[in-house]
Write an enzyme that holds these catalytic residues in place. Structure first.
Site, PDB file in Angstrom:
ATOM      1  N   HIS A 301      67.016   4.406 -89.452  1.00  0.00           N
ATOM      2  CA  HIS A 301      67.998   3.395 -89.869  1.00  0.00           C
ATOM      3  C   HIS A 301      69.384   4.031 -90.046  1.00  0.00           C
ATOM      4  O   HIS A 301      70.382   3.556 -89.510  1.00  0.00           O
ATOM      5  CB  HIS A 301      67.513   2.768 -91.179  1.00  0.00           C
ATOM      6  N   GLU A 302      69.422   5.127 -90.796  1.00  0.00           N
ATOM      7  CA  GLU A 302      70.727   5.747 -91.084  1.00  0.00           C
ATOM      8  C   GLU A 302      71.350   6.316 -89.817  1.00  0.00           C
ATOM      9  O   GLU A 302      72.563   6.210 -89.608  1.00  0.00           O
ATOM     10  CB  GLU A 302      70.574   6.829 -92.149  1.00  0.00           C
TER      11      GLU A 302
HETATM   12 ZN   LIG Z   1      71.916   0.404 -93.576  1.00  0.00          ZN
END
Ligand SMILES: [Zn+2]
Length: 839
Positions: A301-302
């Protein structure tokens, strides 16, 4: 934008380069700073306005001349009273500030080292509008600029920031660490980390087009042995995203920093991503699949954000939902590629269900809404942004086809790199790459309207008639229409249709065709079939249905119970038909529904016993068929299925043998059984067990084990144990990042949740003073499960007087859901045992 809007700075001055020198004093929890901001003055101005909060500004110079200034804490502004005729301006500011304990801006995190000494880390969390607490700045996402950062630190401390370290020199008693210039980026992505920390050796990841990207994990000393999984997941994701986007990683290096205190889960600071320890450090030999998948998800995600969010950024905070929805979608796609054996898109069904739960309420909201004050966007960090937004992107991707969707995303990032965008820019870019689909009109119908459709499928002769109506727990005549991309399977042949309007008719090859609507299960919608279609579907056997289709059948049935259109006892009969099911995701839906039935039996001993018996009768044979312990070479999901079922047996199933065995499993070496046994022992635990759990929490070898033991303290069966757990949450041993979630689980306790709520209510001010503001709404979310009429009334009157401004919308949803659950409880509670027993 006019300067009369108190939340927006005038556009007359725009920064393009910051040069910062910052010197933290960890022991005193203060810092001093010097900022040089190169800006362009676009028109003659009488004053220059920027953001600053809780900073003491000592001196300001403009173009080398001392300037008068004033600060306004209310508006978080620094106004420099210096007329400027236009062109380039150099603004210099000297200031001091505090490393706070509220986990925002530049803040203080602490840990105890191997010698028992308390160590301080200065670390940062700038999103959304807290960069102004670290240095004066133009703190809005479209004021992109480069950053040249220097940190002046005690010798021997590690210092990391967005850019790579390019120079380290000694000046007096201090070390001066200079970092390379960043690309133009928003202030909310600045990272400043200083402390007694270790970094792994860099893993060199190939850069698309040549060269390499050094990837490291930064952690407190003594945790280096927990970094390998995170490095593997990070290296995979860096490579995968470069291929997916078709764009090289946009900066020079990638540090991932594991922090002991962190209010969110993780934060996508460019080149310097910060995480909670539980989401970055793990021992794969001791962690469950769910715990490792959390790392895989969050790391993906990051890193997805390095392009989508950091390279291309929303113009204003109304766009934050797209940032997060997209990263949620990409985290699943990347994790699915990282570990195909985890079948991540099947388990994504659970996240879609979480979004349905809120989006079924009258008090849901549209995914996007206008945001004026930046704090209004705090309410966007919720299930509708992440889980619904991610589901909508998955629906669009599956309708267009994965490659055509990817091409649109890549096109969008290339067109807008280093810039800022509005939501519509993404749809337009995808539509440009896919001119035959009305992407913008389709997505606008989902983004700007609240709720989601129930699609009903009916036979009329040899025609299939599909109709849409907004889904609700209450009968409504809502006229909202969505542009619905639908996958159909007719006698095993796949096709797509756009349901654009009230209904659509489709000719079937034969009058007894077997039809699956929303085949594959990726649509953000529910389906109801008429009697004939439904019985054909169930008769066709499981080959006609994918795992997600079967998951959806169970989940839809449970929602019918919640809505009062199906009896709980009929649901239990319905899932009896899944005795041969072996797919984890489907069992997660079944166990979720059974747990709901078990809650309905709370305080009704007769019904409790019957629910237990029905659970054992259904679940035991499944565990026996896969074995009570893992076979050699068994896959992760079978191990996880065993853990899920064993935990269900030992809690809602009240299976005496499993409860007995759990005391042995808890000391074993099979992580899924250990974790399941932790839950089972807690739910049946003695005071001796309680002591053991507290010790195990304090001395845990990994962040995951620590978390398991801590949260299990909320599951113990005695009132006195619950009182101790609440006391612990408000004490010194539990970090403020974790305490709200321990209290959340305490309120969710079926038998003592009301007592836990009363304590939280009593200590409300203390909770608000101590815990991060973004966790308060989540802390009390399980009050939706408290269905006793006196408690329901108490909860409502309390929140009428104690609103949670940063989570106003989600609180409203929690309270509405509580009413839905209370009505369900009132319908089902009495006589449940009799209805379940009549077989
Ligand atoms: Zn995020």
């Amino acid at each position: 934008m006019s300067s009369s809007n108190p939340y927006r700075l005038p556009r007359s001055v725009s920064p393009h380069a910051y040069t910062l020198a910052l010197e933290p004093d960890l022991a005193a929890a203060t810092f001093t700073g010097h900022a040089v901001i190169d800006a362009i003055v676009n028109e003659p101005v009488a004053e220059i306005v920027l953001n600053a909060a809780e900073l003491d500004v000592a001196a300001v110079r403009v173009d080398g001349h001392d300037a008068e200034f004033s600060t306004d804490e209310e508006q978080q502004r620094l106004t420099i009273h210096h007329a400027h005729h236009g062109g380039g301006a150099v603004i210099e500011i000297d200031f001091t500030g505090t490393l706070n304990d509220k986990l925002r801006g530049w803040y203080r995190s602490t840990y105890t080292d191997a010698d028992g000494n308390r160590q301080v880390i200065a670390t940062s969390q700038m999103q959304a509008t807290d960069c102004r607490r670290a240095f004066p700045c133009f703190d809005e996402p479209d004021f992109k600029a480069t950053f040249d950062i220097t940190l002046i630190v005690e010798p021997g401390l590690l210092a990391v920031s967005n850019g790579p370290e390019v120079e380290r020199s000694v000046e007096g008693a201090k070390e001066v660490v200079r970092f390379g210039r960043t690309m133009p980026m928003s202030t909310y992505l600045v990272a400043l980390v200083v402390g007694k920390l270790d970094a792994t050796e860099p893993v060199m990841v190939d850069r698309l087009g040549g060269g390499s990207i050094p990837l490291r994990i930064v952690h407190v000393p003594g945790k280096g042995h927990l970094t390998q999984f995170g490095l593997d997941a990070g290296a995979f994701a860096l490579g995968w995203f470069q291929q997916y986007y078709g764009i090289p990683y946009p900066t020079d290096k990638c540090d991932m920093v594991a922090l002991p205190d962190f209010a969110a889960g993780a934060m996508e600071n460019l080149g310097c991503i910060t995480y909670r320890e539980t989401l970055l450090l793990a021992d794969p030999a001791e962690a469950t699949q769910a715990e490792l998948q959390n790392l895989g998800d969050v790391i993906s995600h990051e890193l997805a954000h390095m392009w989508f969010g950091d390279l291309v950024t929303m113009r204003w905070w109304n766009g934050i939902w797209l940032n997060e929805a997209f990263a949620t979608f990409m985290e699943v796609a990347c994790c699915d590629a990282f570990r195909p054996d985890w079948r991540r898109w099947a388990s994504f069904s659970l996240e879609r269900s979480a979004a349905f739960e809120v989006d079924s309420l009258a008090s849901t909201r549209a995914v996007e809404f206008p945001v004026e004050a930046p704090e209004d966007c705090e309410g966007m960090f919720d299930v509708l942004t992440y889980e619904k937004g991610g589901s909508l992107l998955r629906m669009l991707e599956q309708y267009l086809g994965e490659e055509r969707f990817r091409a649109g995303v890549s096109h969008y990032l290339r067109v807008h790199e280093y810039g800022n965008t509005e939501t519509g820019d993404l749809w337009d870019a995808i539509e440009e790459a896919n001119p035959d689909t009305p992407v913008r009109r389709l997505m606008d119908s989902w983004i700007w309207q609240a709720g989601y459709p129930l699609v009903s499928a009916a036979l009329q002769g040899s025609e299939l008639v599909l109709r849409q109506q907004r889904f609700g727990f209450d009968e409504t005549s809502d006229a909202t229409l969505f542009v619905i991309p639908l996958h159909l399977s007719v006698d095993g042949v796949a096709s797509k249709v756009l349901l654009d309007g009230d209904d659509v008719r489709i000719g079937l090859p034969s009058a007894d065709s077997v039809v699956v609507v929303n085949a594959g299960g990726h649509g953000f919608l529910r389906v109801t079939y008429d009697r004939a279609l439904r019985s054909r579907l169930l008769g066709a056997g499981s080959e006609a249905l994918s795992t997600i289709d079967r998951y959806n059948l169970v989940d839809d049935a449970w929602q019918e119970v919640v809505a009062g259109r199906m009896a709980a006892a009929d649901f239990v009969d319905f899932v009896d038909g899944f005795a041969d099911e072996r797919d984890l995701a489907v069992w997660q839906a079944i166990v979720g529904g059974l747990r709901g039935v078990w809650r309905l039996a709370g305080g009704n001993g007769g019904a409790d016993a019957v629910v237990g018996a029905r659970v054992r009768r259904l679940v035991r044979p499944v565990v026996e068929s896969i074995g009570w312990s893992p076979a050699p070479g068994e896959d992760d999901l079978t191990r996880k299925l065993r853990g899920l079922l064993v935990a269900a047996l030992g809690t809602i199933g009240a299976d005496a043998e499993v409860v007995e065995q759990a005391r042995a499993w808890i000391d074993g070496d099979e992580p899924e059984l250990v974790a399941a046994a932790t839950t089972v022992v807690a739910a049946n635990g003695t005071d001796e067990d309680y002591e053991r759990f507290v010790l195990a929490f304090r001395n845990a070898a990994t962040p995951q084990i620590e978390r398991r033991y801590l949260f299990a303290l909320a599951d113990f069966p005695a009132a006195g144990q619950m009182a101790r757990t609440i006391e612990l949450a408000f004490g010194e041993t539990v970090r403020s990042q974790d305490a709200p979630f321990l209290l959340n689980r305490a309120i969710a306790n079926r038998d003592h949740g009301a007592a836990a709520w009363r304590e939280v209510r009593r200590r409300w001010q203390e909770a608000n003073d101590r815990f991060p503001t973004n966790t308060i709404g989540r802390m009390v979310e399980p009050v939706k499960l408290l269905t006793d009429p006196a408690v329901t009334a108490d909860v409502h009157s309390f929140f009428a007087e104690h609103p949670i401004p940063q989570a106003a919308k989600s609180l409203e949803q929690t309270l509405e859901r509580q009413r839905v659950n209370a009505a369900l409880f009132a319908r089902e509670h009495d006589g449940l045992g009799e209805r379940l027993g009549q077989l």
